[in-house]
Design a protein around this motif. Structure first.
Motif, mmCIF file in Angstrom:
data_model
loop_
_atom_site.group_PDB
_atom_site.id
_atom_site.type_symbol
_atom_site.label_atom_id
_atom_site.label_comp_id
_atom_site.label_asym_id
_atom_site.label_seq_id
_atom_site.Cartn_x
_atom_site.Cartn_y
_atom_site.Cartn_z
ATOM 1 N N VAL A 42 0.791 -1.168 -0.100
ATOM 2 C CA VAL A 42 0.145 -0.052 0.144
ATOM 3 C C VAL A 42 0.815 1.178 -0.076
ATOM 4 O O VAL A 42 1.718 1.387 1.112
ATOM 5 N N ASN A 97 -3.737 5.160 3.300
ATOM 6 C CA ASN A 97 -2.645 5.305 3.869
ATOM 7 C C ASN A 97 -1.897 6.586 3.558
ATOM 8 O O ASN A 97 -1.864 6.846 2.477
ATOM 9 N N LEU A 149 3.202 0.717 3.218
ATOM 10 C CA LEU A 149 2.940 -0.544 4.203
ATOM 11 C C LEU A 149 2.917 -1.601 3.316
ATOM 12 O O LEU A 149 2.367 -1.699 2.306
ATOM 13 N N ILE A 209 -2.990 6.556 9.081
ATOM 14 C CA ILE A 209 -4.079 6.207 8.234
ATOM 15 C C ILE A 209 -5.309 6.993 8.518
ATOM 16 O O ILE A 209 -5.827 7.291 9.621
ATOM 17 N N ILE A 243 -6.360 1.130 1.131
ATOM 18 C CA ILE A 243 -6.233 0.019 1.602
ATOM 19 C C ILE A 243 -7.428 -0.872 0.871
ATOM 20 O O ILE A 243 -8.493 -0.578 1.036
ATOM 21 N N PRO A 261 1.736 5.281 -0.208
ATOM 22 C CA PRO A 261 1.204 6.783 0.325
ATOM 23 C C PRO A 261 0.196 7.129 -0.621
ATOM 24 O O PRO A 261 0.335 7.125 -1.831
ATOM 25 N N SER A 292 2.645 4.106 9.469
ATOM 26 C CA SER A 292 2.092 5.373 8.546
ATOM 27 C C SER A 292 0.668 5.734 9.675
ATOM 28 O O SER A 292 0.049 5.253 10.290
ATOM 29 N N ILE A 303 -0.968 -4.975 9.447
ATOM 30 C CA ILE A 303 0.244 -4.225 9.090
ATOM 31 C C ILE A 303 1.342 -5.264 9.292
ATOM 32 O O ILE A 303 1.556 -5.650 10.484
ATOM 33 N N VAL A 314 -5.886 -2.648 9.866
ATOM 34 C CA VAL A 314 -6.583 -1.716 9.020
ATOM 35 C C VAL A 314 -7.741 -2.202 8.554
ATOM 36 O O VAL A 314 -7.864 -3.575 8.298
#
Length: 732
Positions: free
Chosen positions: A252, A297, A302, A271, A258, A254, A269, A264, A291
């Motif tokens: 995933v 993200n 991730l 979320i 998701i 930036p 990061s 994770i 998540v």
């Protein structure tokens, strides 16, 4: 023969009157034991036998009424289905006056592109042309308006006839057809044409509103990306999210959404959960944290290990459960449904009496009183009344689900509004459900050194207290050296070597077997115990090295959430199976009455005692250990983070674990009930006013149909306001 229950998606339903016609028509089919139709969800449940021949027979029966029907399971009316449905019904209904062919009410096409939309536009244009012809050539005005009336009335009359054959002789279409034909007979063709046009406009508005209500919850599904990125053979490859299985690891980037529920595996990061939870502040998450699909993200790459398949992620389950919830009727809705079955025939009788009695008994003008009788038929159309409750409930359920408040049906939504006592579990409900390090007392060394040695011994352990120490070490960024010869001492603690020194970390009682603790150290330990904290003592090389205290702390919003409940007139009570000392401490911090050391049957007993005292009780728990108490309460609420337990158990669920959401759920219920009462008042109030003015000769056919169409528009618009609902805390 075995009877099975099947769910079907029905296309073309605009209002509750449609549901009544469908229910009656399907119930007359051979082998049908039970039928339940929900306009708001666009769904139907049928208990039937002989499945192979049943669906074609049902499609034919509903096709005559202008509705489409499909099994609800499977692809949920995908694009191919819509094409097949459109083609199928075009062939079947060629030449038929009207068909509900993927109305705006289904959210599958613009209203003007449907047959009913086209008839509405055609009727409006014909009415305009007739008006112009009447001004230019007055002698043919009556015939021009009669032609305009035919454009709109033929499809309405066709549906009235089909409904009568299917077991619903007293439909809204029947009232409209009688009124329009009667108006023509007494020479009011212009008004009759206008009335039918306004009726068709009202239907389209109902369809658009129904579509908006249905689409509001389904739109959640669009938050989840259809593709995901996976690393294969050293390269990143984009694949369909539906093709991935549980356990797969996705990448995933930036800014990406998701694509699946997961944990994770690597990365740290922020979320952004606002699209799913409404939470405005991004949540910092790291390896091991869960998540949700559809969240964003924010700032680092991730790697997420999938814990649920694409078809079974949190959003998909919420959509399914809310759609099912919309199928269950609230007590108010069930009452109005029963009432409307007698209401429409009663309106026909009243209209006939108004038309006939004054001329027969008092010698009054036949044309005047027949006109009034026809107007009463239009006033009596029950559209606004029957849609007043389901529209508001559907909108409220959707608004709640978008904020993580899952309420399983209209009956539960209504019940929540009357709650005046709420029994809450401690662990995982009022508290975070996992201990945190609250105090560190170092003896002869720094706090960092003490924490470093403790974390070294606990590395690899899954015990809640060990995880609390490891989390604190990570948060404080202290180095964690390797430990050797580490081993657990059952019920006492853990021992090993760190930096060549013999280290022991365990309970104060186990530590006292190895060393002598000073009176001051014993006093501090006792004080921590009095505060409901668990205490571990670290011994290094035979000497006390420090004391670490931990406790499962109240949730960050526990105080404010409980205050919001009290402000709403709800009395909170804490129940826990935990020891009394810990319970007293938490209850004192939160200002709550409490009952401690409770077994499941004890919790159930407390709930029953509150109900026996006249309270309406909600029980909030984790959905597993509290099953008896949840069942005994008026409403059972599961507190959880989108887990199967939180979604599948109890009557309602607070998916995101916020205590403040409990008060928000009560607020949503009361807002929905207020909306329903407003709708019913508007629907009945307008009818009462126009009934009086019509009999008094002040108003006629035009205002009569506006009384129904106008009330339907007002009621629907008012109900749709619930879609924009926000909890009071979010507003202010």
């Amino acid at each position: 023969m075995d009877v099975k229950e099947t769910r079907y998606r029905v296309t073309g339903m605009d209002c509750a009157a449609c549901a009544a016609k469908i229910e009656t028509a399907v119930s007359r089919l051979p082998g049908v034991a039970r039928v339940s139709v929900s306009t708001t969800a666009g769904m139907m449940r049928v208990a039937h036998a002989g499945e192979a021949a049943f669906l074609p027979a049902m499609k034919t029966q509903l096709g005559r009424l202008g509705y489409g029907v499909f099994p609800a399971d499977g692809d949920k009316l995908g694009a191919d289905d819509r094409g097949r449905d459109r083609d199928h019904r075009h062939d079947r209904d060629h030449g038929q006056a009207d068909a509900h062919s993927h109305e705006a009410g289904d959210g599958q096409g613009a209203w003007w592109s449907t047959r009913k939309g086209m008839f509405t536009i055609g009727c409006g244009l014909a009415l305009g042309v007739a008006y112009g012809i009447g001004r230019l050539y007055p002698p043919v005005e009556w015939w021009a308006f009669l032609a305009a009336l035919a454009v709109g009335l033929l499809p309405v009359a066709s549906r009235a006839l089909a409904a009568a054959r299917a077991g619903t002789p007293f439909s809204i279409e029947t009232l409209m057809t009688i009124a329009a034909i009667g108006a023509v007979v007494i020479g009011a063709s212009e008004e009759a044409a206008a009335v039918v046009f306004l009726f068709l406009v009202g239907e389209r508005l109902e369809g658009v509103a129904a579509g908006r209500a249905r689409a509001s919850i389904r739109s959640l599904a669009t938050l989840v990306p259809k593709t995901a990125y996976v690393e294969r053979n050293g390269a990143v490859e984009e694949v369909p999210a539906a093709s991935l299985s549980v356990g797969a690891t996705i990448l995933v980037r930036p800014g990406d959404r998701i694509a699946a529920d997961g944990e994770i595996a690597e990365g740290d990061s922020a979320i952004d959960e606002a699209p799913v939870t409404g939470e405005s502040v991004p949540v910092r998450k790291q390896a091991g944290d869960a998540v949700f699909a559809g969240t964003i993200n924010a700032d680092a790459v991730l790697r997420v290990r999938m814990t649920a398949a694409a078809a079974d992620n949190t959003i998909a389950r919420v959509v399914k459960l809310v759609e099912e919830a919309q199928e269950s009727k609230a007590p108010t809705e069930r009452f109005i449904d029963r009432f409307s079955k007698y209401y429409t025939p009663a309106v026909l009788v009243l209209g006939a009496l108004v038309a006939v009695l004054p001329p027969l008994v008092a010698g009054a003008s036949w044309s005047e009183w027949v006109y009034k009788g026809l107007a009463i038929l239009l006033i009596g159309c029950p559209c606004a009344l029957v849609i007043s409750t389901p529209a508001a409930i559907a909108a409220a359920l959707s608004a709640g689900a978008r904020r993580g408040l899952l309420i399983k049906g209209g009956a539960i939504l209504e019940a929540l509004g009357s709650i005046d006592a709420m029994v809450l579990d401690k662990t995982g409900t009022l508290t975070e459900g996992k201990p945190r390090v609250t105090d560190i007392i170092a003896i002869g060394r720094s706090e960092a050194n003490l924490l470093s040695m403790a974390a070294a011994l606990e590395t690899g352990s899954s015990h809640p207290l060990a995880l609390a120490i490891l989390d604190r070490a990570k948060a404080d960024k202290v180095p964690v050296p390797p430990a050797s010869e580490a081993f657990a001492l059952r019920g006492k603690g853990v021992a090993g070597k760190v930096g060549g020194k013999e280290i022991f970390l365990g309970s104060p009682a186990a530590a006292a077997e190895r060393i002598t603790l000073s009176p001051e150290q014993l006093r501090r330990i006792a004080a921590f115990n009095d505060e409901g904290k668990s205490v571990s003592v670290l011994i290094a090389a035979g000497e006390p090295a420090g004391i670490i205290a931990m406790r499962d702390e109240p949730r960050a919003d526990a105080q404010s959430g409980l205050a919001a409940l009290r402000a709403a007139g709800v009395e909170p009570v804490m129940l826990t199976g935990d020891n009394r000392r810990t319970a007293v401490t938490i209850a004192k911090d939160l200002g709550l009455p409490m009952h401690a050391e409770m077994l499941p049957q004890d919790k159930q007993r407390i709930v029953r005692e509150l109900r026996a005292a006249g309270k309406k009780v909600a029980k909030v728990g984790d959905g597993i250990n509290d099953a008896p108490a949840l069942a005994a309460a008026d409403v059972g609420i599961a507190m959880g983070g989108g887990t199967d337990v939180a979604l599948e158990t109890a009557d309602a669920a607070v998916l995101h674990g916020r205590v403040g959401d409990l008060a928000a759920m009560i607020e949503l219920s009361r807002r929905a009930l207020s909306n329903i009462h407003q709708n019913i008042a508007v629907a009945l109030g307008l009818k009462a006013v126009f009934l009086v003015t019509t009999i008094a000769g002040i108003t006629g056919l035009w205002p009569a149909i506006l009384a129904d169409t106008g009330a339907t528009v007002v009621v629907t618009a008012n109900a749709m306001r619930m879609l924009a609902w926000q909890p009071r805390a979010a507003r202010g």
